[in-house]
Design a protein around this motif. Sequence first.
Motif, PDB file in Angstrom:
ATOM      1  N   ALA A 179       0.838  -1.205   0.000  1.00  0.00           N
ATOM      2  CA  ALA A 179       0.000   0.000   0.000  1.00  0.00           C
ATOM      3  C   ALA A 179       0.870   1.251   0.000  1.00  0.00           C
ATOM      4  O   ALA A 179       0.600   2.205  -0.751  1.00  0.00           O
ATOM      5  CB  ALA A 179      -0.938  -0.010   1.202  1.00  0.00           C
ATOM      6  N   ASP A 180       1.921   1.259   0.798  1.00  0.00           N
ATOM      7  CA  ASP A 180       2.824   2.416   0.838  1.00  0.00           C
ATOM      8  C   ASP A 180       3.489   2.646  -0.516  1.00  0.00           C
ATOM      9  O   ASP A 180       3.590   3.794  -0.980  1.00  0.00           O
ATOM     10  CB  ASP A 180       3.905   2.217   1.906  1.00  0.00           C
TER      11      ASP A 180
ATOM     12  N   ALA B  21       0.936   4.058  -2.978  1.00  0.00           N
ATOM     13  CA  ALA B  21       0.645   5.449  -2.632  1.00  0.00           C
ATOM     14  C   ALA B  21       1.779   6.361  -3.105  1.00  0.00           C
ATOM     15  O   ALA B  21       1.528   7.434  -3.675  1.00  0.00           O
ATOM     16  CB  ALA B  21       0.421   5.588  -1.129  1.00  0.00           C
TER      17      ALA B  21
ATOM     18  N   HIS C  57      -3.390   4.090   5.931  1.00  0.00           N
ATOM     19  CA  HIS C  57      -4.309   4.064   4.787  1.00  0.00           C
ATOM     20  C   HIS C  57      -5.755   3.780   5.205  1.00  0.00           C
ATOM     21  O   HIS C  57      -6.571   3.410   4.363  1.00  0.00           O
ATOM     22  CB  HIS C  57      -3.843   3.012   3.778  1.00  0.00           C
TER      23      HIS C  57
ATOM     24  N   ARG D 198      -8.735   5.111   3.227  1.00  0.00           N
ATOM     25  CA  ARG D 198      -8.987   4.604   1.878  1.00  0.00           C
ATOM     26  C   ARG D 198     -10.223   3.716   1.855  1.00  0.00           C
ATOM     27  O   ARG D 198     -10.659   3.179   2.859  1.00  0.00           O
ATOM     28  CB  ARG D 198      -7.782   3.838   1.362  1.00  0.00           C
TER      29      ARG D 198
END
Length: 119
Positions: free
Chosen positions: A69-70, A73, A94, A97
């Motif tokens: 996820a990082d 992003a 997150h 989201r």
Amino acid sequence: MSVAGTRVFIVEDEALILFNLQDMLEELGCVVVASAARIHDALAKAGSQSFDAAILDVNVAGERIDPVADLLANRGIPFFFVTGYGRQSMPAAHRQRLAVSKPYQADDLRTALGAVLAE
């Protein structure tokens, strides 16, 4: 919003769920460009593949999805989570989201994809 033609990357460790998700996306006119069932594979593909959006399972073979996820992003690639564990299971960085609860339907995926692509 139509999601037809959207190129999607999927991270999901359960084969049956992955195949079902791929089928639903293809019925929506999306193209699944890559998938990963382990975090190390997901990181490699998320950093090197070209796609429009990603769908991320929160728990992948006992590992958290946070580093993937990082990475997405940081690359500016839209994504949303799928989870059977609720919002508290999502990466803290997150949690704002979009998340789709398992089990989901094709309409849920269309709505979520449309929303993250419109952001």
